[in-house]
Design an enzyme around this catalytic site. Structure first.
Site, PDB file in Angstrom:
ATOM      1  N   HIS A 298      -0.988  11.029  -1.890  1.00 55.03           N
ATOM      2  CA  HIS A 298      -2.248  10.612  -1.275  1.00 55.03           C
ATOM      3  C   HIS A 298      -3.144  11.768  -0.862  1.00 55.03           C
ATOM      4  CE1 HIS A 298      -4.925   9.440   2.043  1.00 55.03           C
ATOM      5  NE2 HIS A 298      -5.071   8.326   1.345  1.00 55.03           N
TER       6      HIS A 298
ATOM      7  N   HIS B 246       0.825  -1.207   0.000  1.00 50.76           N
ATOM      8  CA  HIS B 246       0.000   0.000   0.000  1.00 50.76           C
ATOM      9  C   HIS B 246       0.865   1.267   0.000  1.00 50.76           C
ATOM     10  CE1 HIS B 246      -2.638   2.967   2.243  1.00 50.76           C
ATOM     11  NE2 HIS B 246      -3.380   2.648   1.210  1.00 50.76           N
TER      12      HIS B 246
HETATM   13  O1  G3P Z   1      -6.065   0.701  -1.605  1.00 52.92           O
HETATM   14  C1  G3P Z   1      -6.912   1.015  -0.553  1.00 52.92           C
HETATM   15  C2  G3P Z   1      -6.567   2.264   0.179  1.00 52.92           C
HETATM   16  O2  G3P Z   1      -5.525   2.948  -0.453  1.00 52.92           O
HETATM   17  C3  G3P Z   1      -7.696   3.169   0.368  1.00 52.92           C
HETATM   18  O3  G3P Z   1      -7.457   4.190   1.288  1.00 52.92           O
HETATM   19  O4  G3P Z   1      -6.935   6.487   1.960  1.00 52.92           O
HETATM   20  O5  G3P Z   1      -5.127   4.808   1.762  1.00 52.92           O
HETATM   21  O6  G3P Z   1      -6.187   5.711  -0.267  1.00 52.92           O
HETATM   22  P1  G3P Z   1      -6.380   5.336   1.161  1.00 52.92           P
HETATM   23 CA    CA Z   2      -4.955   4.601  -1.955  1.00 48.37          CA
END
Ligand code: G3P
Ligand code: CA
Length: 306
Positions: free
Chosen positions: A94, A52
């Site tokens: 992000h 992630h």
């Molecule tokens: O891939 C799932 C996740 O990235 C969703 O939440 O806020 O980390 O983009 P966020």
């Molecule tokens: Ca994400």
């Protein structure tokens, strides 16, 4: 990647090799996590593990360092977040402001609230996106999407691409596809096993599916079981926050055929500890999206011990 002896034995028994550095990950060893697999993506070695924002527990999120580290740990699937600059460049970051993950407040003190969409690509390229995480990452940059794609490609990795806050960036779906195309990411080899596009916006996912019906897509969220068939019309996966799901809900998703006529899949986020990883594995998820892919991989392989 450290692998517990019992898990390593299980992997060896199954005929797979896990390479420690720069080698083949468990997910790569099991082949593309194709959404077209009738049995779903979870293979003999457990759910597919996605790094992630890269290996973001250990390197600054969404930087090239983070995907390089994911590769060195043995993980080929990386997730990112795509937004757009003032002058129309797609960048990987992000938050919708640059404050948390760069030195923008020092570099541009009079530009609060430091929104991504208020800065040019040239301005963003000057920012330090690594020092906030650790001095050893000083000088890391916010990559453009093109730079990021080229690195994922040269690393021979795969990409779970999130279009972040598309309501802020009208037309970003088409622009994202254009950059993917220019980078060579919309050929059959990529579309059939190396690329998934996801968003929290159902409208965004629907638009991407309409523009490129061959692409694998995912909706981020947890629709009710009653609503799932509507999502199945335009997407292949439902990717929920792990606290919102149950085995019954996962089974309900698996009970549907998605936009490509295949079993729908579930990749859950953000799971960073072994107990939760085993819990969602027990629910039958197909993938786990995690900041600490090594921890999750070890946990799901460890399930062979029990
Ligand atoms: O891939 C799932 C996740 O990235 C969703 O939440 O806020 O980390 O983009 P966020
Ligand atoms: Ca994400």
């Amino acid at each position: 990647m450290y692998v517990r002896p019992a898990a390593a034995a299980a992997a060896a028994f199954l005929g797979f090799t896990l390479t420690v550095l720069g080698g083949t990950s468990a997910s790569a060893a099991t082949g593309p996590s194709s959404p077209t697999s009738p049995a779903g993506a979870a293979g003999l070695l457990g759910p597919v593990v996605y790094a992630h924002r890269g290996a973001s527990a250990y390197a600054p999120e969404n930087t090239l360092d983070a995907i390089d580290l994911a590769m060195r740990l043995g993980f080929d699937w990386v997730e990112n977040d795509v937004q757009r600059t003032k002058d129309g460049e797609l960048v990987v970051v992000h938050d919708d402001t640059l404050a948390r993950t760069t030195d923008v407040e020092q570099a541009f003190p009079d530009r609060a609230p430091w929104r991504v969409k208020d800065f040019t690509a040239a301005e963003i390229a000057t920012l330090d996106a690594g020092s906030w995480f650790g001095a050893e990452f000083a000088g890391a940059r916010v990559p453009t999407l093109r730079e990021y794609l080229d690195r994922v490609q040269s690393n021979r990795q795969r990409l779970l691409l999130e279009i972040k806050k598309p309501e802020l960036y009208p037309g970003i779906e088409k622009e994202t596809l254009q950059v993917l195309d220019e980078a060579g990411w919309l050929d059959a080899g990529h579309v059939q096993g190396r690329l998934v596009v996801q968003s929290f916006s159902a409208d965004c996912v629907r638009i991407v599916h309409g523009l490129r019906p061959d692409l694998v897509t995912a909706f981020l969220g947890t629709p009710t079981v009653a609503d799932l068939p509507k999502y199945a019309e335009f997407t292949d996966r439902i990717n929920p926050w792990h606290t919102t799901i149950s085995a019954d809900w996962v089974a309900a998703v698996h009970g549907l055929l998605g936009a490509h006529g295949k079993t729908m899949e579930v990749d859950t986020w953000i799971v960073d500890d072994a107990a939760t990883a085993r819990k969602v594995q027990g629910m039958g998820v197909d993938g786990i999206i995690t900041n600490a892919p090594d921890v999750v991989q070890e946990a799901v392989l460890g399930a062979f011990d029990h």
